[in-house]
Design a protein around this motif. Structure first.
Motif, short mmCIF file in Angstrom:
data_model
loop_
_atom_site.label_atom_id
_atom_site.label_comp_id
_atom_site.label_asym_id
_atom_site.label_seq_id
_atom_site.Cartn_x
_atom_site.Cartn_y
_atom_site.Cartn_z
N PRO A 108 0.77 -1.25 0.00
CA PRO A 108 0.00 0.00 0.00
C PRO A 108 0.80 1.29 0.00
N PHE A 109 1.98 1.30 0.59
CA PHE A 109 2.75 2.54 0.72
C PHE A 109 4.09 2.41 0.01
N LEU A 110 4.08 1.86 -1.18
CA LEU A 110 5.29 1.58 -1.95
C LEU A 110 6.14 2.83 -2.18
N GLY A 136 -9.46 -5.86 -5.29
CA GLY A 136 -10.07 -7.15 -5.57
C GLY A 136 -9.13 -8.32 -5.37
N VAL A 137 -7.89 -8.17 -5.81
CA VAL A 137 -6.90 -9.23 -5.64
C VAL A 137 -6.64 -9.46 -4.15
N LEU A 138 -6.44 -8.37 -3.41
CA LEU A 138 -6.15 -8.50 -1.97
C LEU A 138 -7.34 -9.11 -1.22
N LYS A 139 -8.54 -8.67 -1.53
CA LYS A 139 -9.73 -9.24 -0.87
C LYS A 139 -9.85 -10.73 -1.17
N ARG A 140 -9.55 -11.08 -2.39
CA ARG A 140 -9.62 -12.49 -2.80
C ARG A 140 -8.61 -13.36 -2.04
N ALA A 184 -7.68 -6.99 4.89
CA ALA A 184 -7.58 -5.74 5.66
C ALA A 184 -6.74 -4.71 4.92
N ILE A 185 -5.64 -5.15 4.30
CA ILE A 185 -4.76 -4.25 3.55
C ILE A 185 -5.53 -3.58 2.41
N ALA A 186 -6.47 -4.30 1.84
CA ALA A 186 -7.25 -3.78 0.71
C ALA A 186 -7.99 -2.50 1.07
#
Length: 186
Positions: A18-20, A164-168, A175-177
């Motif tokens: 998230p904070f790249l 969507g990828v993170l939720k999946r 949570a990161i999503a």
């Protein structure tokens, strides 16, 4: 080198943490098309442009969206698809997903309407890592590695892909999503 690094193979997804802090890859999801000892070639799946393919390829007449595949060689055109039956010279990335192919056949199939947005995505530029570069970024936890399938890839809108990828993936990734783009605004 850390032997506990996630395994990256052709077809893996590299999900920007998230904070790249890299504007080229903020909230990006990169499909790894080729990964070997020499390096890694991938395409960002969720950076949609406001240009259509017909705007950059004069003899292609369909208004298919164009994505930014990455910051490298943005004067090149790449594509992924799920129709190897229509395109010779396709390179399988994973089951049901292919990269590249005969471009004359692409233009013909797009113009005839037999190859549509449901089956092909076009990209300008690409994402590339030299030997050891991606491993170094994985060690720094810049990327979350996951897998995908062609149906998810082609049915998920670009603006919902990272979440969507993170939720999946579930668990902590779900949570990161929901992390805000700027945590100071939370």
């Amino acid at each position: 080198m850390n032997t506990n690094l996630p395994i990256v193979v052709n077809g893996s997804l590299l999900i920007a943490e998230p904070f790249l802090g890299d504007s080229n890859f903020e909230r990006s999801v990169v499909l790894v098309c080729e990964h070997n000892q020499a390096g890694t070639f991938g395409l960002v799946l969720n950076q949609l442009t406001d240009v259509n393919v017909s705007d950059v390829i004069e003899d292609m007449h369909a208004d298919l969206p164009l994505y930014v595949g990455g910051p490298v060689q943005q004067n090149t055109l790449h594509f992924i698809h799920r129709r190897p039956d229509l395109l010779d010279e396709s390179i399988q990335i994973l089951d049901g997903l292919y990269w590249s192919g005969n471009f004359d056949q692409v233009k013909q199939a797009v113009n005839l309407g037999t190859l549509t947005e449901r089956d092909i995505r076009f990209f300008i530029g690409y994402s590339g890592w030299g030997e050891g570069q991606l491993a170094n970024e994985l060690e720094q936890k810049a990327w979350i590695v996951s897998q995908t399938d062609a149906d998810f890839l082609f049915s998920t809108p670009a603006n919902a892909f990272w979440r969507g990828v993170l939720k999946r993936m579930g668990g902590e990734y779900k949570a990161i999503a929901h992390y805000p783009v700027d945590p100071r605004l939370n």
